[in-house]
Design a protein around this motif. Structure first.
Motif, PDB file in Angstrom:
ATOM      1  N   LEU A  69       0.804  -1.144  -0.114  1.00 38.49           N
ATOM      2  CA  LEU A  69      -0.266   0.016  -0.017  1.00 38.49           C
ATOM      3  C   LEU A  69       0.958   1.157   0.035  1.00 38.49           C
ATOM      4  N   ALA A  70       0.244   2.276  -0.563  1.00 42.70           N
ATOM      5  CA  ALA A  70       1.015   3.649  -0.343  1.00 42.70           C
ATOM      6  C   ALA A  70       1.020   4.077   0.966  1.00 42.70           C
ATOM      7  N   LEU A  71       2.074   4.547   1.692  1.00 46.37           N
ATOM      8  CA  LEU A  71       1.944   5.412   2.751  1.00 46.37           C
ATOM      9  C   LEU A  71       3.342   6.221   2.983  1.00 46.37           C
ATOM     10  N   ASP A  72       2.925   7.517   3.523  1.00 46.38           N
ATOM     11  CA  ASP A  72       3.896   8.354   3.987  1.00 46.38           C
ATOM     12  C   ASP A  72       3.700   8.744   5.358  1.00 46.38           C
ATOM     13  N   VAL A  73       4.624   7.884   6.240  1.00 43.45           N
ATOM     14  CA  VAL A  73       4.114   8.251   7.745  1.00 43.45           C
ATOM     15  C   VAL A  73       4.401   9.491   8.298  1.00 43.45           C
ATOM     16  N   THR A  74       4.893  10.412   7.617  1.00 43.49           N
ATOM     17  CA  THR A  74       4.784  12.007   8.025  1.00 43.49           C
ATOM     18  C   THR A  74       3.554  12.532   7.653  1.00 43.49           C
ATOM     19  N   SER A  75       2.736  12.141   7.103  1.00 48.10           N
ATOM     20  CA  SER A  75       1.281  12.449   6.889  1.00 48.10           C
ATOM     21  C   SER A  75       0.182  12.007   7.460  1.00 48.10           C
ATOM     22  N   ASP A  76      -0.469  12.894   8.332  1.00 47.17           N
ATOM     23  CA  ASP A  76      -1.621  12.200   8.705  1.00 47.17           C
ATOM     24  C   ASP A  76      -2.532  11.779   8.097  1.00 47.17           C
ATOM     25  N   ALA A  77      -3.047  12.560   7.057  1.00 47.55           N
ATOM     26  CA  ALA A  77      -4.048  12.016   6.022  1.00 47.55           C
ATOM     27  C   ALA A  77      -3.587  10.563   5.407  1.00 47.55           C
ATOM     28  N   SER A  78      -2.345  10.378   4.889  1.00 48.35           N
ATOM     29  CA  SER A  78      -1.734   9.299   4.354  1.00 48.35           C
ATOM     30  C   SER A  78      -1.866   8.048   5.552  1.00 48.35           C
ATOM     31  N   VAL A  79      -1.477   8.103   6.693  1.00 49.89           N
ATOM     32  CA  VAL A  79      -1.617   7.236   7.656  1.00 49.89           C
ATOM     33  C   VAL A  79      -2.989   6.708   7.678  1.00 49.89           C
ATOM     34  N   ALA A  80      -3.963   7.754   7.839  1.00 51.63           N
ATOM     35  CA  ALA A  80      -5.445   7.488   8.016  1.00 51.63           C
ATOM     36  C   ALA A  80      -5.917   6.509   6.890  1.00 51.63           C
ATOM     37  N   ALA A  81      -5.377   7.060   5.762  1.00 49.88           N
ATOM     38  CA  ALA A  81      -5.974   6.422   4.603  1.00 49.88           C
ATOM     39  C   ALA A  81      -5.446   4.825   4.463  1.00 49.88           C
ATOM     40  N   ALA A  82      -4.208   4.619   4.787  1.00 45.54           N
ATOM     41  CA  ALA A  82      -3.692   3.339   4.768  1.00 45.54           C
ATOM     42  C   ALA A  82      -4.144   2.396   5.649  1.00 45.54           C
ATOM     43  N   VAL A  83      -4.469   2.860   6.952  1.00 43.10           N
ATOM     44  CA  VAL A  83      -5.117   2.208   7.880  1.00 43.10           C
ATOM     45  C   VAL A  83      -6.684   1.867   7.454  1.00 43.10           C
ATOM     46  N   GLU A  84      -7.216   2.562   7.197  1.00 42.30           N
ATOM     47  CA  GLU A  84      -8.670   2.489   6.666  1.00 42.30           C
ATOM     48  C   GLU A  84      -8.625   1.535   5.746  1.00 42.30           C
ATOM     49  N   ALA A  85      -7.709   1.411   4.540  1.00 38.11           N
ATOM     50  CA  ALA A  85      -7.752   0.597   3.424  1.00 38.11           C
ATOM     51  C   ALA A  85      -7.709  -1.034   3.959  1.00 38.11           C
ATOM     52  N   VAL A  86      -6.633  -1.177   4.903  1.00 37.64           N
ATOM     53  CA  VAL A  86      -6.491  -2.442   5.472  1.00 37.64           C
ATOM     54  C   VAL A  86      -7.591  -2.884   6.406  1.00 37.64           C
ATOM     55  N   ILE A  87      -8.381  -2.040   7.038  1.00 37.13           N
ATOM     56  CA  ILE A  87      -9.685  -2.297   7.675  1.00 37.13           C
ATOM     57  C   ILE A  87     -10.846  -2.805   6.633  1.00 37.13           C
ATOM     58  N   ARG A  88     -10.737  -1.837   5.737  1.00 36.22           N
ATOM     59  CA  ARG A  88     -11.743  -2.078   4.861  1.00 36.22           C
ATOM     60  C   ARG A  88     -11.604  -3.604   3.934  1.00 36.22           C
ATOM     61  N   GLN A  89     -10.243  -3.943   3.660  1.00 33.89           N
ATOM     62  CA  GLN A  89      -9.875  -5.227   3.122  1.00 33.89           C
ATOM     63  C   GLN A  89     -10.039  -6.263   3.755  1.00 33.89           C
ATOM     64  N   ALA A  90      -9.546  -6.071   5.341  1.00 31.93           N
ATOM     65  CA  ALA A  90      -9.320  -7.199   6.156  1.00 31.93           C
ATOM     66  C   ALA A  90     -10.346  -7.262   7.236  1.00 31.93           C
ATOM     67  N   GLY A  91     -10.810  -6.183   7.745  1.00 34.65           N
ATOM     68  CA  GLY A  91     -11.580  -6.069   9.041  1.00 34.65           C
ATOM     69  C   GLY A  91     -11.053  -5.719  10.288  1.00 34.65           C
ATOM     70  N   ARG A  92      -9.703  -5.897  10.098  1.00 31.67           N
ATOM     71  CA  ARG A  92      -8.959  -5.760  11.662  1.00 31.67           C
ATOM     72  C   ARG A  92      -7.501  -5.509  11.372  1.00 31.67           C
ATOM     73  N   ILE A  93      -6.796  -5.478  12.467  1.00 30.12           N
ATOM     74  CA  ILE A  93      -5.353  -5.176  12.636  1.00 30.12           C
ATOM     75  C   ILE A  93      -4.797  -5.837  13.763  1.00 30.12           C
ATOM     76  N   ASP A  94      -4.081  -6.786  13.589  1.00 30.56           N
ATOM     77  CA  ASP A  94      -3.610  -7.534  14.872  1.00 30.56           C
ATOM     78  C   ASP A  94      -2.431  -7.197  15.200  1.00 30.56           C
ATOM     79  N   LEU A  95      -1.652  -7.007  14.262  1.00 33.50           N
ATOM     80  CA  LEU A  95      -0.289  -6.606  14.432  1.00 33.50           C
ATOM     81  C   LEU A  95       0.291  -5.337  13.728  1.00 33.50           C
ATOM     82  N   LEU A  96       0.961  -4.351  14.065  1.00 37.44           N
ATOM     83  CA  LEU A  96       1.594  -3.246  13.600  1.00 37.44           C
ATOM     84  C   LEU A  96       3.105  -3.244  13.698  1.00 37.44           C
TER      85      LEU A  96
END
Length: 268
Positions: A48-75
């Motif tokens: 996935l695309a992600l720039d950890v210095t951008s609040d918007a990019s971080v939110a979009a990446a996490v939302e993409a994982v939740i949308r596709q997988a339903g959960r996040i067990d490990l970061l």
């Protein structure tokens, strides 16, 4: 591990890629990230695309994982970079802030983004790829060492806060690791002639050490160990050198450790 979902930052190469691939091999569904975006998926994991210095990019990446997988067990907070060997005085305040914005605040952004989901699902684990430089000094690498010291304090404090939700925060501490990390080093933006001779000698010494360093797979195995135990420790060293350095930091007299470090880096 089937059904477990992992999100690994900075997974396009090096420690991040090795970690994502090892988790996938162990049965995790893994999402890796890169600033360059999903040009090519990794070995057994999606990018996935992600720039950890951008609040918007971080939110979009996490939302993409939740949308596709339903959960996040490990970061796994792995994204980071350093300044090429230089005196601390040779980096401007802006450059120091840039290092911390990725290495420390990037991890904070990612952690804050996943925690609501982990609390709601009643568990999770957050691993920070730290360094032995999180508990040791690094002459001519002060900014990088400072960012890793910050990660150590943040992770251990966070771990105590989150245990009530069955969420744990852990630091992985590698020593020198052979990766393309050097390709992402930035040059100091305020070089001074006064540091030139010693800076050059330190660079040569580090290059010699790196030639015999562990590969990123050693770190990936430490990550896998930290996520599979029921009760993880606060920190795990990765590789023999890291374990020896942790032992020396804990038990050796400060003067002996200080002298050994200066001798190893060939400082006057």
């Amino acid at each position: 591990m089937n059904g477990k979902i992992a999100l690994v930052t900075g997974a396009s190469s090096g420690i991040g890629a090795a970690t994502a691939a090892r988790l996938a091999q162990a049965g995790w569904t893994v999402f890796g990230t890169s600033r360059r975006g999903p040009q090519v998926d990794g070995a057994g994991f999606r990018m996935l695309a992600l720039d950890v210095t951008s609040d918007a990019s971080v939110a979009a990446a996490v939302e993409a994982v939740i949308r596709q997988a339903g959960r996040i067990d490990l970061l796994v907070n792995n994204a980071g970079f350093g300044v090429a060997a230089a005196g601390a005085e040779e980096s401007s305040i802006a450059q120091a802030q840039a290092v911390f914005d990725t290495n420390f605040f990037g991890a904070v952004r990612m952690t804050r983004a996943v925690l609501p989901h982990m609390r709601a699902q009643g568990g999770g684990r957050i691993l920070h790829i730290g360094s032995v430089l999180g508990f040791l000094p690094m002459p001519y690498g002060a900014l990088y060492a400072a960012s890793k010291h910050a990660i150590e304090g943040y992770s251990e404090s966070l771990d105590h806060e989150l245990r009530n939700w069955d969420i744990r925060s852990v630091v992985i501490e590698p020593a020198y690791t052979r990766t393309p990390f050097d390709a992402n080093l930035i040059e100091p933006d305020a070089k001074l002639d006064a540091y030139h001779a010693v800076r050059t000698a330190v660079v040569r010494r580090i290059q010699d050490i790196m030639a015999g360093a562990d590969g990123p797979e050693v770190v990936a195995e430490a990550v896998l160990k930290a996520v599979t135990v029921a009760r993880p420790k606060l920190r795990y060293t990765a590789g023999g050198l890291a374990a020896r350095l942790r032992f020396l930091r804990t038990f050796a007299p400060a003067a002996m450790l200080d002298a050994g470090m200066r001798k190893d880096l060939q400082l006057a």
